[in-house]
Design a protein around this motif. Sequence first.
Motif, PDB file in Angstrom:
ATOM      1  N   LEU A 114     -23.839 -13.655   8.494  1.00 61.49           N
ATOM      2  CA  LEU A 114     -23.392 -13.619   9.884  1.00 61.49           C
ATOM      3  C   LEU A 114     -22.367 -14.724  10.143  1.00 61.49           C
ATOM      4  O   LEU A 114     -21.323 -14.487  10.774  1.00 61.49           O
ATOM      5  CB  LEU A 114     -24.599 -13.779  10.810  1.00 61.49           C
ATOM      6  CG  LEU A 114     -24.313 -13.941  12.304  1.00 61.49           C
ATOM      7  CD1 LEU A 114     -23.537 -12.746  12.843  1.00 61.49           C
ATOM      8  CD2 LEU A 114     -25.626 -14.129  13.077  1.00 61.49           C
ATOM      9  N   LEU A 174     -21.436  -6.223  14.648  1.00 57.37           N
ATOM     10  CA  LEU A 174     -22.122  -7.169  13.771  1.00 57.37           C
ATOM     11  C   LEU A 174     -23.429  -6.579  13.251  1.00 57.37           C
ATOM     12  O   LEU A 174     -23.779  -6.736  12.072  1.00 57.37           O
ATOM     13  CB  LEU A 174     -22.411  -8.475  14.516  1.00 57.37           C
ATOM     14  CG  LEU A 174     -21.242  -9.449  14.706  1.00 57.37           C
ATOM     15  CD1 LEU A 174     -21.672 -10.626  15.566  1.00 57.37           C
ATOM     16  CD2 LEU A 174     -20.721  -9.940  13.366  1.00 57.37           C
ATOM     17  N   LEU A 201     -24.314  -5.942   9.269  1.00 58.44           N
ATOM     18  CA  LEU A 201     -25.454  -6.619   8.651  1.00 58.44           C
ATOM     19  C   LEU A 201     -26.633  -5.681   8.418  1.00 58.44           C
ATOM     20  O   LEU A 201     -27.645  -6.091   7.825  1.00 58.44           O
ATOM     21  CB  LEU A 201     -25.898  -7.794   9.528  1.00 58.44           C
ATOM     22  CG  LEU A 201     -24.859  -8.913   9.730  1.00 58.44           C
ATOM     23  CD1 LEU A 201     -25.344  -9.905  10.781  1.00 58.44           C
ATOM     24  CD2 LEU A 201     -24.589  -9.634   8.414  1.00 58.44           C
ATOM     25  N   VAL A 240     -29.592  -9.636  15.560  1.00 55.78           N
ATOM     26  CA  VAL A 240     -28.347 -10.414  15.621  1.00 55.78           C
ATOM     27  C   VAL A 240     -28.476 -11.514  16.664  1.00 55.78           C
ATOM     28  O   VAL A 240     -28.079 -12.661  16.426  1.00 55.78           O
ATOM     29  CB  VAL A 240     -27.152  -9.495  15.936  1.00 55.78           C
ATOM     30  CG1 VAL A 240     -25.906 -10.326  16.227  1.00 55.78           C
ATOM     31  CG2 VAL A 240     -26.892  -8.543  14.783  1.00 55.78           C
ATOM     32  N   ASP A 254     -30.568 -14.325  15.277  1.00 60.69           N
ATOM     33  CA  ASP A 254     -29.844 -15.108  14.275  1.00 60.69           C
ATOM     34  C   ASP A 254     -28.772 -15.990  14.921  1.00 60.69           C
ATOM     35  O   ASP A 254     -28.522 -17.115  14.463  1.00 60.69           O
ATOM     36  CB  ASP A 254     -29.215 -14.183  13.235  1.00 60.69           C
ATOM     37  CG  ASP A 254     -30.248 -13.554  12.318  1.00 60.69           C
ATOM     38  OD1 ASP A 254     -31.388 -14.053  12.291  1.00 60.69           O
ATOM     39  OD2 ASP A 254     -29.917 -12.564  11.635  1.00 60.69           O
TER      40      ASP A 254
END
Length: 351
Positions: free
Chosen positions: A11, A26, A30, A37, A40
């Motif tokens: 990321l 994103l 991922l 997300v 993270d």
Amino acid sequence: MPSPSSRMLALLSLLQVRREWAGDVLADRLEVSPRTVRRDIDRLRELGYTIEATRGPAGGYRLSSGAELPPLLFDDDQAVAVALALAVAPASGADIAEAAARALATMRQVMPSRIRHRVEAIDVLATHGDPAVSPEVLVAVSEAASAHEILRFDYASAWGDGEAAPPLRVEPHAVIAANGRWYLLAWNPSTPSPEQQGRSGDDSVAAGDWRTYRIDRMRPRAPTRLPFTPRPIPGRDPVAFVAARFRGSTSTAWPCVGTAVLHLSAREIAPYLDSDSAIEEQDEGCTTVTMGSWSWRALAARFAGFDADLSIVGPQQLKDAAIEVGERLIGPTDPDRRKRALRGGVDQGTL
């Protein structure tokens, strides 16, 4: 499924290569949910990364600069490039050798073995720039050039005579590193003082002209915060413009170029020539050399500096300059006889 740590590194890598990412993009890259997300992103913020959330239908994230330097992520080539740049930092002319050595040691501690071996396989011995430029001075000058603000500074005499001179006031345009030294290219719009009028070379100051200043001789005053409108640099290439100034020319080519045959092999001559000089080895250990300088007398002295017999090919200006240099070196003893001997040698193509 990748571990949380490896996912966070992936990321962070994505956030570093693009200014802004949509949250759902994103998540797709991922292969996780948008909620993962977000979690993270929060973990990266706890580590010191400043990540801004952008508003919009899909929402997004942008990596910004923060108050502290967080851990950085480099790919293999970037890590090697940074390590090599730190290793040769002492040769840059900036007084950062100790800080660069500490930074390199820190990087080596965390490098994977595959990268460490690549860096350590290159045994770099860098000479220190002389004289070294203070990082604080370099930053102050660079900031003024980047912000297009008038710069006031004291400039030390090249001869170290200690004479006090009024501070200079210029429009800084570019900071240039060349051959282990740092220079400022600036426009000086003011009329020179009597003290400044008596100087010559890079230390002279002409009214309304481009000037080149050695940054190791500069001591910036307090920032003026006075903006100026940048002027177009002749040729629009500051590096080429400064290189031309060093050669006493309006272009990167030497204003005076001549040819001579030296009684030396090409192997003996090559280490002492510039990259723009030309050599052609002849028979019997002789080499034809074409090179340049800022004046014909300087070029004649440069050829003579090889300490070998030589024959000047031309042009005529170089032959005439060789006679003048020879007369100066011989001195006033029996000048007529010396002059005839020198002129005869040049006319015959030898000196």
